[in-house]
Design a protein around this motif. Structure first.
Motif, PDB file in Angstrom:
ATOM      1  N   SER A   1       4.134 -39.278 -18.140  1.00  0.00           N
ATOM      2  CA  SER A   1       4.892 -40.234 -18.937  1.00  0.00           C
ATOM      3  C   SER A   1       3.960 -40.944 -19.906  1.00  0.00           C
ATOM      4  CB  SER A   1       5.573 -41.273 -18.035  1.00  0.00           C
ATOM      5  OG  SER A   1       4.605 -42.156 -17.485  1.00  0.00           O
ATOM      6  N   GLU A   2       4.554 -41.705 -20.807  1.00  0.00           N
ATOM      7  CA  GLU A   2       3.765 -42.489 -21.757  1.00  0.00           C
ATOM      8  C   GLU A   2       2.920 -43.526 -21.024  1.00  0.00           C
ATOM      9  OE1 GLU A   2       4.540 -45.557 -25.515  1.00  0.00           O
ATOM     10  OE2 GLU A   2       6.062 -44.095 -24.947  1.00  0.00           O
ATOM     11  N   LYS A   3       3.468 -44.091 -19.960  1.00  0.00           N
ATOM     12  CA  LYS A   3       2.733 -45.092 -19.184  1.00  0.00           C
ATOM     13  C   LYS A   3       1.486 -44.485 -18.552  1.00  0.00           C
ATOM     14  CE  LYS A   3       3.814 -48.971 -16.150  1.00  0.00           C
ATOM     15  NZ  LYS A   3       4.862 -49.607 -15.321  1.00  0.00           N
ATOM     16  N   HIS A   4       1.602 -43.250 -18.056  1.00  0.00           N
ATOM     17  CA  HIS A   4       0.447 -42.554 -17.500  1.00  0.00           C
ATOM     18  C   HIS A   4      -0.623 -42.352 -18.571  1.00  0.00           C
ATOM     19  CE1 HIS A   4       3.331 -41.493 -14.299  1.00  0.00           C
ATOM     20  NE2 HIS A   4       2.281 -41.293 -13.543  1.00  0.00           N
ATOM     21  N   GLN A   5      -0.190 -41.968 -19.777  1.00  0.00           N
ATOM     22  CA  GLN A   5      -1.149 -41.729 -20.859  1.00  0.00           C
ATOM     23  C   GLN A   5      -1.888 -43.010 -21.237  1.00  0.00           C
ATOM     24  OE1 GLN A   5       0.239 -39.084 -24.135  1.00  0.00           O
ATOM     25  NE2 GLN A   5       2.151 -38.959 -22.990  1.00  0.00           N
ATOM     26  N   LYS A   6      -1.159 -44.112 -21.292  1.00  0.00           N
ATOM     27  CA  LYS A   6      -1.795 -45.385 -21.634  1.00  0.00           C
ATOM     28  C   LYS A   6      -2.803 -45.801 -20.559  1.00  0.00           C
ATOM     29  CE  LYS A   6       1.945 -47.238 -24.502  1.00  0.00           C
ATOM     30  NZ  LYS A   6       3.000 -48.269 -24.626  1.00  0.00           N
ATOM     31  N   SER A   7      -2.454 -45.570 -19.302  1.00  0.00           N
ATOM     32  CA  SER A   7      -3.384 -45.891 -18.220  1.00  0.00           C
ATOM     33  C   SER A   7      -4.627 -45.017 -18.292  1.00  0.00           C
ATOM     34  CB  SER A   7      -2.696 -45.713 -16.857  1.00  0.00           C
ATOM     35  OG  SER A   7      -1.719 -46.700 -16.658  1.00  0.00           O
ATOM     36  N   MET A   8      -4.427 -43.759 -18.634  1.00  0.00           N
ATOM     37  CA  MET A   8      -5.559 -42.848 -18.781  1.00  0.00           C
ATOM     38  C   MET A   8      -6.496 -43.315 -19.890  1.00  0.00           C
ATOM     39  SD  MET A   8      -5.542 -38.775 -19.470  1.00  0.00           S
ATOM     40  CE  MET A   8      -7.093 -37.893 -19.689  1.00  0.00           C
ATOM     41  N   LEU A   9      -5.914 -43.718 -21.015  1.00  0.00           N
ATOM     42  CA  LEU A   9      -6.726 -44.225 -22.120  1.00  0.00           C
ATOM     43  C   LEU A   9      -7.459 -45.502 -21.705  1.00  0.00           C
ATOM     44  CD1 LEU A   9      -4.207 -43.574 -25.018  1.00  0.00           C
ATOM     45  CD2 LEU A   9      -6.479 -42.556 -24.818  1.00  0.00           C
ATOM     46  N   GLY A  10      -6.813 -46.307 -20.873  1.00  0.00           N
ATOM     47  CA  GLY A  10      -7.482 -47.495 -20.360  1.00  0.00           C
ATOM     48  C   GLY A  10      -8.686 -47.140 -19.503  1.00  0.00           C
ATOM     49  N   GLY A  11      -8.540 -46.098 -18.683  1.00  0.00           N
ATOM     50  CA  GLY A  11      -9.672 -45.652 -17.869  1.00  0.00           C
ATOM     51  C   GLY A  11     -10.811 -45.139 -18.723  1.00  0.00           C
ATOM     52  N   ILE A  12     -10.464 -44.421 -19.805  1.00  0.00           N
ATOM     53  CA  ILE A  12     -11.493 -43.921 -20.726  1.00  0.00           C
ATOM     54  C   ILE A  12     -12.203 -45.091 -21.411  1.00  0.00           C
ATOM     55  CG2 ILE A  12     -11.850 -42.644 -22.876  1.00  0.00           C
ATOM     56  CD1 ILE A  12      -9.577 -40.760 -21.978  1.00  0.00           C
ATOM     57  N   GLU A  13     -11.441 -46.131 -21.758  1.00  0.00           N
ATOM     58  CA  GLU A  13     -12.043 -47.325 -22.357  1.00  0.00           C
ATOM     59  C   GLU A  13     -13.077 -47.942 -21.414  1.00  0.00           C
ATOM     60  OE1 GLU A  13      -9.738 -50.337 -24.606  1.00  0.00           O
ATOM     61  OE2 GLU A  13      -8.003 -49.112 -24.056  1.00  0.00           O
ATOM     62  N   ARG A  14     -12.728 -48.038 -20.141  1.00  0.00           N
ATOM     63  CA  ARG A  14     -13.662 -48.631 -19.183  1.00  0.00           C
ATOM     64  C   ARG A  14     -14.881 -47.732 -18.967  1.00  0.00           C
ATOM     65  NH1 ARG A  14     -12.330 -53.053 -16.554  1.00  0.00           N
ATOM     66  NH2 ARG A  14     -13.871 -52.600 -14.946  1.00  0.00           N
ATOM     67  N   LEU A  15     -14.638 -46.429 -18.918  1.00  0.00           N
ATOM     68  CA  LEU A  15     -15.741 -45.493 -18.716  1.00  0.00           C
ATOM     69  C   LEU A  15     -16.756 -45.598 -19.846  1.00  0.00           C
ATOM     70  CD1 LEU A  15     -16.857 -42.973 -17.102  1.00  0.00           C
ATOM     71  CD2 LEU A  15     -15.624 -41.582 -18.774  1.00  0.00           C
ATOM     72  N   ALA A  16     -16.258 -45.543 -21.083  1.00  0.00           N
ATOM     73  CA  ALA A  16     -17.153 -45.567 -22.241  1.00  0.00           C
ATOM     74  C   ALA A  16     -17.607 -46.973 -22.598  1.00  0.00           C
ATOM     75  CB  ALA A  16     -16.450 -44.928 -23.451  1.00  0.00           C
ATOM     76  N   GLY A  17     -16.754 -47.961 -22.373  1.00  0.00           N
ATOM     77  CA  GLY A  17     -17.097 -49.311 -22.792  1.00  0.00           C
ATOM     78  C   GLY A  17     -17.934 -50.089 -21.813  1.00  0.00           C
ATOM     79  N   VAL A  18     -17.888 -49.698 -20.527  1.00  0.00           N
ATOM     80  CA  VAL A  18     -18.604 -50.464 -19.506  1.00  0.00           C
ATOM     81  C   VAL A  18     -19.714 -49.659 -18.845  1.00  0.00           C
ATOM     82  CG1 VAL A  18     -18.370 -51.767 -17.364  1.00  0.00           C
ATOM     83  CG2 VAL A  18     -16.525 -51.837 -19.055  1.00  0.00           C
ATOM     84  N   GLU A  19     -19.356 -48.461 -18.342  1.00  0.00           N
ATOM     85  CA  GLU A  19     -20.344 -47.719 -17.552  1.00  0.00           C
ATOM     86  C   GLU A  19     -21.299 -46.891 -18.402  1.00  0.00           C
ATOM     87  OE1 GLU A  19     -20.568 -45.127 -13.444  1.00  0.00           O
ATOM     88  OE2 GLU A  19     -18.652 -45.361 -14.455  1.00  0.00           O
ATOM     89  N   TYR A  20     -20.779 -46.211 -19.412  1.00  0.00           N
ATOM     90  CA  TYR A  20     -21.625 -45.351 -20.251  1.00  0.00           C
ATOM     91  C   TYR A  20     -21.392 -45.686 -21.731  1.00  0.00           C
ATOM     92  CZ  TYR A  20     -21.926 -42.590 -15.946  1.00  0.00           C
ATOM     93  OH  TYR A  20     -22.122 -42.179 -14.652  1.00  0.00           O
TER      94      TYR A  20
END
Length: 401
Positions: free
Chosen positions: A314-333
């Protein structure tokens, strides 16, 4: 009134859940103008989760006859006089070639036209993706007229076929990505990948202060931040039924398990998600996007594409996935911010992320998953990819004109 039959007519189980209306025919005209009308083609096609033009064109191809389609008035015609029995036999052939899963023979599939113009049947029952006969004339028609995208809110969903009494009988129409089909990139794709490759922390991104502090204190601080982020994943996503704010939440368990089992294969990841009972939760997608990958994400993505294709519905799943990518790139790496275009391209080409969701995400800075400044940096880095998306859409519109 037409009765109902099993989608697979070789299955005589009266409780078989996949049902469709009996195909009806009506002969009109005479002489050279004689033609066969299929008055309930739309109903049959809906039960198969296929556009009604597909079986109509299939009939024409198999019979060597011209076809006429008037979607506005719901009229589907095959030139010549053809009895119902013959067309029902051809419908069975169409179902076998373009509906049933090539692996488990379940009709709950969707047709997907891949980037390299191959057609696959994506099975929701067993998860396999099997190809169709690309030599058939209908395959050429499907490539030129691909299935329309489903409503994002119900991606992967299938309408129930009515029973003879008019009530829903639980029959699910055959209906939609596990290993990604990849082929040669077209020129636009090559260009965006080339642009992404030249992005690096020493480029314009670095000039704007986007490079990462690699001192030991800074690294420790980031590790602490991501650990806290995993522990509080329930607070950043919101919206699930159960409370996730404690260390025993399934999302925290999943994040910790992935971290403890670095490099685990996709099958084991999905099994763990199922064991925790969160395979349908959008927040689980966020956790996986945030924890499955390392700084070598570009080479790791293909290994885990099947997991995201299975879970992002769903669209909600996609937005959550993008949020996870934001945290991965913005915080950890933080160094991954420079390759955000490549990351998005990989998931877009695998049909995990959709154009509309990506475009909306790219134009709205949010502090839901990371601080606002980090969110802005991630979206800024994504601009080459978003620009390519917009240009590709414009090209498509020009072609249609």
């Amino acid at each position: 009134m037409a009765g109902f039959v099993n989608v697979r007519r070789d299955v005589d189980d009266k409780f078989y859940r996949y049902r469709m209306p009996v195909l009806l025919t009506k002969i009109e005209g005479k002489g050279n103008g004689i033609k066969t009308v299929v008055p309930n083609m739309s109903d049959v096609a809906r039960a198969l989760s296929r556009p009604p033009t597909y079986p109509t064109k299939f009939f024409g191809s198999e019979l060597g006859a011209q076809t006429s389609v008037d979607e506005k008035n719901d009229r589907y015609i095959v030139n010549g006089a053809h009895d119902a029995r013959r067309l029902r036999e051809l419908l069975d052939a169409f179902i076998d070639k373009f509906v049933l899963c090539g692996s488990c023979k379940n009709p709950e599939t969707d047709l997907i036209v891949t980037k390299n113009e191959m057609i696959v049947r994506d099975c929701k029952a067993c998860g396999e993706r099997t190809g169709v006969d690309m030599r058939h004339r209908l395959s050429t028609y499907i490539i030129k007229n691909p299935p329309k995208k489903k409503n994002k809110a119900s991606k992967g969903g299938h309408a129930e076929a009515p029973s003879p009494s008019g009530e829903a009988n639980g029959a699910v129409g055959a209906g939609e990505n596990d290993e990604a089909e990849t082929g040669d990139d077209d020129e636009m794709t090559k260009r965006i990948k080339a642009e992404a490759l030249v992005l690096n922390p020493e480029s314009q991104l670095a000039d704007e202060g986007w490079s990462a502090d690699t001192s030991s204190d800074a690294v420790k601080a980031r590790v602490g931040a991501i650990s806290a982020g995993v522990a509080n994943l329930g607070l950043s996503g919101g919206g699930d039924d159960e409370s996730d704010e404690d260390a025993d939440s399934p999302y925290t368990q999943l994040g910790n398990w992935v971290k403890e089992n670095a490099g685990v294969n996709a099958v084991e990841v999905f099994k763990k998600v199922q064991d925790l009972g969160i395979e349908k939760k959008h927040k689980a997608v966020q956790v996986l996007a945030q924890t499955l990958f390392t700084s070598d994400i570009i080479t790791e993505i293909p290994d885990y594409i099947p997991v995201f294709q299975k879970m992002v519905t769903s669209e909600k799943h996609q937005k959550s996935m993008l949020g996870g990518i934001e945290r991965l790139a913005g915080v950890e790496y933080p160094d991954l911010i420079a390759v955000i275009p490549k990351i998005l391209m990989e998931f877009y080409q695998a049909d995990v992320l959709e154009e509309d969701v990506l475009t909306s995400w790219g134009t709205h800075v949010s502090k839901k998953y990371v601080d606002k400044e980090t969110s802005r940096k991630v979206r800024k880095a994504s601009e080459p990819f978003l620009k390519w998306l917009a240009e590709a859409e414009d090209d498509d519109d020009d072609d249609e004109d």
